[in-house]
Design an enzyme around this catalytic site. Structure first.
Site, mmCIF file in Angstrom:
data_model
loop_
_atom_site.group_PDB
_atom_site.id
_atom_site.type_symbol
_atom_site.label_atom_id
_atom_site.label_comp_id
_atom_site.label_asym_id
_atom_site.label_seq_id
_atom_site.Cartn_x
_atom_site.Cartn_y
_atom_site.Cartn_z
ATOM 1 N N SER A 1 -9.950 -13.317 32.411
ATOM 2 C CA SER A 1 -9.305 -14.156 33.416
ATOM 3 C C SER A 1 -10.052 -15.479 33.472
ATOM 4 O O SER A 1 -11.187 -15.594 32.992
ATOM 5 C CB SER A 1 -9.375 -13.469 34.787
ATOM 6 O OG SER A 1 -9.019 -14.338 35.835
ATOM 7 N N TYR B 1 -14.346 -8.782 41.319
ATOM 8 C CA TYR B 1 -13.385 -9.202 40.293
ATOM 9 C C TYR B 1 -14.021 -10.226 39.357
ATOM 10 O O TYR B 1 -13.928 -10.131 38.133
ATOM 11 C CB TYR B 1 -12.154 -9.793 40.987
ATOM 12 C CG TYR B 1 -11.013 -10.145 40.070
ATOM 13 C CD1 TYR B 1 -10.150 -9.160 39.605
ATOM 14 C CD2 TYR B 1 -10.772 -11.461 39.696
ATOM 15 C CE1 TYR B 1 -9.079 -9.480 38.777
ATOM 16 C CE2 TYR B 1 -9.709 -11.793 38.871
ATOM 17 C CZ TYR B 1 -8.866 -10.798 38.413
ATOM 18 O OH TYR B 1 -7.822 -11.119 37.591
#
Length: 271
Positions: A141, A154
């Site tokens: 990401s 995350y």
């Protein structure tokens, strides 16, 4: 001279974790459209079966972070198809809080979802991938390169995926396995939709579309990606068209990572 005959993905056997929604579903659709056999792995039966019905992929209900389950998936794939060519390590999620508000369970859950899934599946797939001279595509990401607010688990998990990509590429390149990572920015997926709904409510915006427009307002392309756009990159990395690429990190964020944050105020001032 390099020959690219057969550089497509027809006939390849591909495993996609987190294949029931979003990027995973789009990757599945893309590989199936080009004649690959695709096995989609996830913990939730309903979305996997929906994607399978739509694409002809084979659903396997399993927790990709569980070593025994991952071994069973690989065994089933080899029994069914006789080979394994590509692993797309796409499973992820969780870890949406700052460090001070992340308890031990939340931390473990975030790392399990975002990192252990990829590590475990890669480890269990490696013997078959070495035999096939195959590929691993890791979905990280933009959070694997930068830190957003209040997403500690995350962010750390996605950063670690880039380290996993590089160490796999370094250790197994001589065995013919290529490993690359993709770092998407905002992608219009069900998970992102939920985030946009929450953001719209807190920011007093009228709609999800307004929220997407706001979060991509300073991105050069000025919009989120569609899952199919990320799937195209994954397909490239899972084919011989990327034959001299390994250990690479491809950023697909509409140009967000090139923006000099301190100069955004100049744009807003019309300068």
């Amino acid at each position: 001279m390099v020959a690219f005959a057969g550089a497509g993905v027809a006939g390849k056997v591909v495993v996609v974790t987190g294949g029931g929604t979003g990027i995973g579903a789009a990757v599945t659709e893309r590989f199936r459209a080009e004649g690959a056999q695709v096995v989609i792995v996830g913990r939730r039966r309903a979305p996997l079966e929906a994607v399978a019905a739509e694409t002809g992929a084979v659903p396997m209900i399993a927790d990709a972070a569980d070593a025994s389950a991952a071994r069973s998936v690989v065994a089933d794939v080899l029994e069914r198809f006789g080979r394994l060519d590509v692993l797309v390590a796409n499973a992820g999620g969780h870890g949406f809080a700052p460090v001070g508000e992340t308890d031990d369970i939340g931390w473990e859950t975030a790392l399990r979802a975002n990192l252990t899934t990829a590590f475990t599946m890669a480890r269990e797939c490696l013997p078959a991938l070495m035999e096939a001279k195959g590929q691993i595509v890791v979905i990280s990401s933009l959070a694997g390169l930068f830190a957003g607010p209040s997403v500690a688990g995350y962010t750390v998990g996605k950063h670690a995926l880039i380290g996993l990509t590089k160490t796999l590429a370094r250790d197994y390149g001589r065995s013919g396995v290529r490993v690359n990572a993709v770092c998407p920015g905002w992608v219009q997926t069900p998970m992102a939709d939920n985030e946009m709904d929450e953001f719209a409510e807190h920011a007093g915006l009228a709609s999800r579309e307004d929220a997407y427009a706001t979060v991509t307002g300073d991105v050069p392309l000025g919009r989120p990606a569609q899952p199919a756009e990320i799937a195209s990159i994954v397909r490239f990395l899972g084919s011989a068209e990327s034959s001299y690429m390994t250990g690479a990190v491809l950023v697909a964020d509409g140009g967000a990572h090139i923006v000099d944050v301190p100069t955004i105020a100049f744009d807003h001032a019309g300068m």
